[in-house]
Write a protein that holds these residues in place. Structure first.
Motif, short mmCIF file in Angstrom:
data_model
loop_
_atom_site.label_atom_id
_atom_site.label_comp_id
_atom_site.label_asym_id
_atom_site.label_seq_id
_atom_site.Cartn_x
_atom_site.Cartn_y
_atom_site.Cartn_z
N VAL A 109 4.93 9.61 -10.78
CA VAL A 109 3.85 9.10 -11.63
C VAL A 109 3.82 9.85 -12.95
O VAL A 109 3.69 9.26 -14.03
CB VAL A 109 2.49 9.20 -10.91
N CYS A 110 3.94 11.16 -12.88
CA CYS A 110 3.89 11.98 -14.10
C CYS A 110 5.07 11.66 -15.02
O CYS A 110 4.92 11.63 -16.25
CB CYS A 110 3.89 13.47 -13.75
N LYS A 111 6.24 11.42 -14.44
CA LYS A 111 7.42 11.10 -15.25
C LYS A 111 7.25 9.76 -15.96
O LYS A 111 7.66 9.59 -17.11
CB LYS A 111 8.67 11.06 -14.37
N SER A 112 6.64 8.80 -15.27
CA SER A 112 6.50 7.47 -15.85
C SER A 112 5.30 7.35 -16.78
O SER A 112 5.29 6.57 -17.71
CB SER A 112 6.39 6.41 -14.74
N GLU A 164 0.84 -1.20 0.00
CA GLU A 164 0.00 0.00 0.00
C GLU A 164 0.87 1.24 0.00
O GLU A 164 2.10 1.17 0.12
CB GLU A 164 -0.91 0.01 1.23
N GLY A 165 0.21 2.39 -0.10
CA GLY A 165 0.91 3.66 -0.01
C GLY A 165 0.45 4.65 -1.05
O GLY A 165 -0.32 4.31 -1.96
N PRO A 166 0.90 5.88 -0.94
CA PRO A 166 0.54 6.91 -1.91
C PRO A 166 1.01 6.53 -3.30
O PRO A 166 1.95 5.74 -3.47
CB PRO A 166 1.27 8.16 -1.40
N ASP A 167 0.38 7.11 -4.32
CA ASP A 167 0.81 6.87 -5.69
C ASP A 167 2.27 7.27 -5.86
O ASP A 167 2.72 8.27 -5.31
CB ASP A 167 -0.06 7.69 -6.67
N GLY A 168 3.01 6.48 -6.62
CA GLY A 168 4.40 6.78 -6.90
C GLY A 168 5.38 6.23 -5.88
O GLY A 168 6.58 6.53 -5.95
N GLY A 169 4.89 5.41 -4.95
CA GLY A 169 5.78 4.87 -3.93
C GLY A 169 6.62 3.69 -4.39
O GLY A 169 7.63 3.37 -3.77
N GLY A 170 6.21 3.03 -5.46
CA GLY A 170 6.98 1.90 -5.98
C GLY A 170 6.44 0.55 -5.59
O GLY A 170 7.17 -0.44 -5.58
N LEU A 198 -2.56 9.99 -17.05
CA LEU A 198 -2.96 9.74 -15.67
C LEU A 198 -4.40 9.26 -15.62
O LEU A 198 -5.25 9.71 -16.39
CB LEU A 198 -2.82 11.03 -14.83
N ASP A 199 -4.67 8.32 -14.69
CA ASP A 199 -6.04 7.82 -14.58
C ASP A 199 -6.90 8.79 -13.77
O ASP A 199 -6.43 9.83 -13.30
CB ASP A 199 -6.07 6.40 -14.00
#
Length: 206
Positions: A145-148, A8-14, A153-154
Protein backbone atom coordinates in the motif's frame (compact mmCIF):
# COMPACT_ATOMS: atom_id res chain seq x y z
CA UNK A 1 -31.38 -14.09 -9.94
CA UNK A 2 -27.76 -13.09 -10.43
CA UNK A 3 -24.63 -14.10 -8.53
CA UNK A 4 -23.12 -12.02 -5.73
CA UNK A 5 -19.34 -12.32 -5.32
CA UNK A 6 -17.18 -10.29 -2.92
CA UNK A 7 -13.44 -9.76 -2.50
CA UNK A 8 -12.04 -9.33 1.00
CA UNK A 9 -8.75 -9.40 2.86
CA UNK A 10 -6.11 -7.25 4.51
CA UNK A 11 -5.03 -4.04 2.80
CA UNK A 12 -2.55 -4.64 0.00
CA UNK A 13 -3.85 -8.08 -0.96
CA UNK A 14 -4.78 -7.09 -4.52
CA UNK A 15 -8.58 -7.20 -4.33
CA UNK A 16 -9.19 -4.37 -6.77
CA UNK A 17 -6.80 -5.86 -9.31
CA UNK A 18 -8.48 -9.26 -9.09
CA UNK A 19 -11.93 -7.72 -9.57
CA UNK A 20 -10.72 -5.99 -12.74
CA UNK A 21 -9.24 -9.22 -14.06
CA UNK A 22 -12.34 -11.25 -13.26
CA UNK A 23 -14.59 -8.62 -14.83
CA UNK A 24 -12.51 -8.72 -18.01
CA UNK A 25 -12.78 -12.49 -18.14
CA UNK A 26 -16.54 -12.42 -17.66
CA UNK A 27 -16.82 -9.82 -20.40
CA UNK A 28 -14.84 -12.00 -22.78
CA UNK A 29 -17.35 -14.77 -22.15
CA UNK A 30 -20.28 -12.46 -22.82
CA UNK A 31 -21.49 -12.65 -19.22
CA UNK A 32 -23.20 -9.57 -17.79
CA UNK A 33 -21.61 -8.21 -14.63
CA UNK A 34 -21.50 -5.20 -12.34
CA UNK A 35 -18.38 -4.06 -10.47
CA UNK A 36 -18.67 -1.94 -7.34
CA UNK A 37 -16.93 -1.21 -4.04
CA UNK A 38 -17.40 -0.36 -0.38
CA UNK A 39 -17.56 2.06 1.16
CA UNK A 40 -19.07 3.82 -1.82
CA UNK A 41 -20.71 2.58 -4.99
CA UNK A 42 -23.39 5.28 -5.19
CA UNK A 43 -23.28 9.11 -5.04
CA UNK A 44 -24.60 9.07 -1.46
CA UNK A 45 -22.32 6.24 -0.39
CA UNK A 46 -19.31 7.93 -1.98
CA UNK A 47 -19.95 11.04 0.13
CA UNK A 48 -20.00 8.85 3.24
CA UNK A 49 -16.78 7.21 2.02
CA UNK A 50 -15.08 10.59 1.86
CA UNK A 51 -15.99 11.24 5.50
CA UNK A 52 -14.91 7.78 6.63
CA UNK A 53 -11.50 7.79 4.96
CA UNK A 54 -10.50 11.42 5.50
CA UNK A 55 -7.30 11.37 7.63
CA UNK A 56 -8.35 14.63 9.30
CA UNK A 57 -11.25 12.84 11.01
CA UNK A 58 -9.08 11.16 13.61
CA UNK A 59 -11.58 11.93 16.37
CA UNK A 60 -14.26 9.69 14.85
CA UNK A 61 -15.71 7.34 17.49
CA UNK A 62 -15.73 3.58 16.71
CA UNK A 63 -19.54 3.39 16.83
CA UNK A 64 -19.83 6.39 14.51
CA UNK A 65 -17.54 4.60 12.06
CA UNK A 66 -19.61 1.42 12.19
CA UNK A 67 -22.87 3.32 11.71
CA UNK A 68 -21.51 5.26 8.75
CA UNK A 69 -20.35 2.06 7.07
CA UNK A 70 -23.81 0.56 7.62
CA UNK A 71 -25.50 3.66 6.18
CA UNK A 72 -23.28 3.56 3.11
CA UNK A 73 -23.98 -0.15 2.69
CA UNK A 74 -27.75 0.25 3.00
CA UNK A 75 -27.79 2.74 0.12
CA UNK A 76 -25.36 0.64 -1.90
CA UNK A 77 -27.45 -2.51 -1.61
CA UNK A 78 -30.70 -0.71 -2.39
CA UNK A 79 -29.40 1.30 -5.33
CA UNK A 80 -26.79 -0.96 -6.93
CA UNK A 81 -26.47 -4.54 -5.69
CA UNK A 82 -30.08 -5.73 -5.48
CA UNK A 83 -31.08 -4.14 -8.82
CA UNK A 84 -28.06 -5.75 -10.54
CA UNK A 85 -28.92 -9.15 -9.09
CA UNK A 86 -32.54 -8.70 -10.23
CA UNK A 87 -31.19 -8.15 -13.76
CA UNK A 88 -29.41 -11.54 -13.49
CA UNK A 89 -25.98 -9.91 -13.45
CA UNK A 90 -22.91 -11.11 -11.58
CA UNK A 91 -22.06 -8.53 -8.92
CA UNK A 92 -18.36 -8.17 -8.10
CA UNK A 93 -17.97 -6.14 -4.93
CA UNK A 94 -14.71 -4.90 -3.40
CA UNK A 95 -15.45 -5.39 0.35
CA UNK A 96 -18.77 -5.98 2.10
CA UNK A 97 -20.05 -7.11 5.52
CA UNK A 98 -16.98 -9.21 6.36
CA UNK A 99 -14.89 -6.03 6.20
CA UNK A 100 -17.03 -4.39 8.87
CA UNK A 101 -16.71 -7.44 11.09
CA UNK A 102 -12.92 -7.33 10.74
CA UNK A 103 -12.18 -3.60 10.63
CA UNK A 104 -14.88 -2.19 12.91
CA UNK A 105 -15.87 -5.03 15.25
CA UNK A 106 -12.55 -6.74 15.92
CA UNK A 107 -10.26 -3.92 14.83
CA UNK A 108 -11.98 -1.27 16.96
CA UNK A 109 -13.10 -3.62 19.74
CA UNK A 110 -16.81 -3.20 19.08
CA UNK A 111 -19.25 -6.03 19.73
CA UNK A 112 -19.03 -8.57 16.90
CA UNK A 113 -22.74 -9.33 17.20
CA UNK A 114 -23.63 -5.63 17.24
CA UNK A 115 -21.77 -4.98 13.98
CA UNK A 116 -23.19 -8.12 12.38
CA UNK A 117 -26.77 -7.16 13.31
CA UNK A 118 -26.17 -3.62 12.10
CA UNK A 119 -24.91 -4.88 8.75
CA UNK A 120 -27.71 -7.40 8.33
CA UNK A 121 -30.30 -4.74 9.12
CA UNK A 122 -28.72 -2.41 6.58
CA UNK A 123 -28.78 -5.07 3.85
CA UNK A 124 -31.98 -6.89 4.82
CA UNK A 125 -29.85 -9.99 5.30
CA UNK A 126 -28.19 -10.04 1.88
CA UNK A 127 -24.97 -12.08 1.98
CA UNK A 128 -22.73 -12.98 -0.97
CA UNK A 129 -22.83 -16.43 -2.53
CA UNK A 130 -19.05 -16.56 -2.55
CA UNK A 131 -16.34 -14.48 -0.89
CA UNK A 132 -12.72 -14.56 -2.04
CA UNK A 133 -10.41 -13.75 0.85
CA UNK A 134 -7.03 -12.73 -0.53
CA UNK A 135 -4.73 -13.15 2.45
CA UNK A 136 -1.32 -11.54 2.88
CA UNK A 137 0.84 -10.99 5.97
CA UNK A 138 0.20 -7.53 7.39
CA UNK A 139 3.74 -6.29 6.85
CA UNK A 140 3.66 -7.25 3.17
CA UNK A 141 0.24 -5.72 2.63
CA UNK A 142 1.11 -2.40 4.25
CA UNK A 143 4.40 -2.26 2.34
CA UNK A 144 2.48 -2.72 -0.93
CA UNK A 145 0.00 0.00 0.00
CA UNK A 146 2.77 2.43 0.91
CA UNK A 147 4.61 1.74 -2.36
CA UNK A 148 1.50 2.36 -4.43
CA UNK A 149 0.09 5.28 -2.45
CA UNK A 150 3.15 6.91 -0.89
CA UNK A 151 2.13 9.30 1.85
CA UNK A 152 -1.49 9.39 0.69
CA UNK A 153 -2.77 6.76 3.12
CA UNK A 154 -6.39 7.05 4.21
CA UNK A 155 -7.59 7.18 7.82
CA UNK A 156 -7.95 3.39 8.12
CA UNK A 157 -4.67 2.54 6.39
CA UNK A 158 -2.79 4.85 8.77
CA UNK A 159 -3.63 2.72 11.81
CA UNK A 160 -0.84 0.73 13.44
CA UNK A 161 0.28 -2.80 12.64
CA UNK A 162 -1.40 -4.21 15.75
CA UNK A 163 -4.78 -3.01 14.47
CA UNK A 164 -4.18 -4.47 11.01
CA UNK A 165 -3.04 -7.77 12.54
CA UNK A 166 -6.33 -8.03 14.46
CA UNK A 167 -8.17 -7.35 11.21
CA UNK A 168 -6.29 -10.11 9.37
CA UNK A 169 -6.86 -12.62 12.15
CA UNK A 170 -10.60 -11.89 12.12
CA UNK A 171 -10.79 -12.40 8.36
CA UNK A 172 -9.16 -15.80 8.79
CA UNK A 173 -11.53 -16.68 11.63
CA UNK A 174 -14.51 -15.82 9.44
CA UNK A 175 -13.12 -18.01 6.66
CA UNK A 176 -12.55 -20.92 9.04
CA UNK A 177 -16.10 -20.67 10.39
CA UNK A 178 -17.75 -20.37 6.95
CA UNK A 179 -15.75 -22.54 4.53
CA UNK A 180 -18.74 -23.06 2.24
CA UNK A 181 -18.88 -19.32 1.49
CA UNK A 182 -15.33 -18.03 1.98
CA UNK A 183 -12.41 -19.24 -0.13
CA UNK A 184 -8.96 -18.23 1.14
CA UNK A 185 -6.33 -17.41 -1.48
CA UNK A 186 -2.61 -16.83 -0.97
CA UNK A 187 -2.05 -13.20 -1.88
CA UNK A 188 1.73 -13.65 -1.95
CA UNK A 189 1.37 -15.67 -5.17
CA UNK A 190 1.60 -13.91 -8.52
CA UNK A 191 -1.37 -11.88 -9.71
CA UNK A 192 -1.90 -14.34 -12.57
CA UNK A 193 -1.91 -17.37 -10.25
CA UNK A 194 -4.49 -15.84 -7.92
CA UNK A 195 -6.64 -14.76 -10.87
CA UNK A 196 -6.64 -18.29 -12.28
CA UNK A 197 -7.64 -19.81 -8.94
CA UNK A 198 -10.53 -17.36 -8.67
CA UNK A 199 -11.63 -18.03 -12.25
CA UNK A 200 -11.62 -21.80 -11.82
CA UNK A 201 -13.82 -21.40 -8.74
CA UNK A 202 -16.19 -18.91 -10.40
CA UNK A 203 -16.72 -21.34 -13.29
CA UNK A 204 -18.44 -23.71 -10.88
CA UNK A 205 -21.19 -21.13 -10.35
CA UNK A 206 -21.72 -20.26 -14.02
Amino acid sequence: MGLFLTMEGPDGGGKSTQIRLLAARLGECGIRYCTTREPGGTPISDKIRAVLLDPSHGEMAPKTEALLYAASRAQHVAEVIRPALARDEIVLCDRYIDASLAYQATGLDLSYEYVRRLSEDATDGLWPTRTYLIDVPVEIGIERVCKSRGLGLDRIEQRDLTYHQRVREQFLEIAASQPDRVLVLDGTKSTAEVAEEIWQDVRRFL
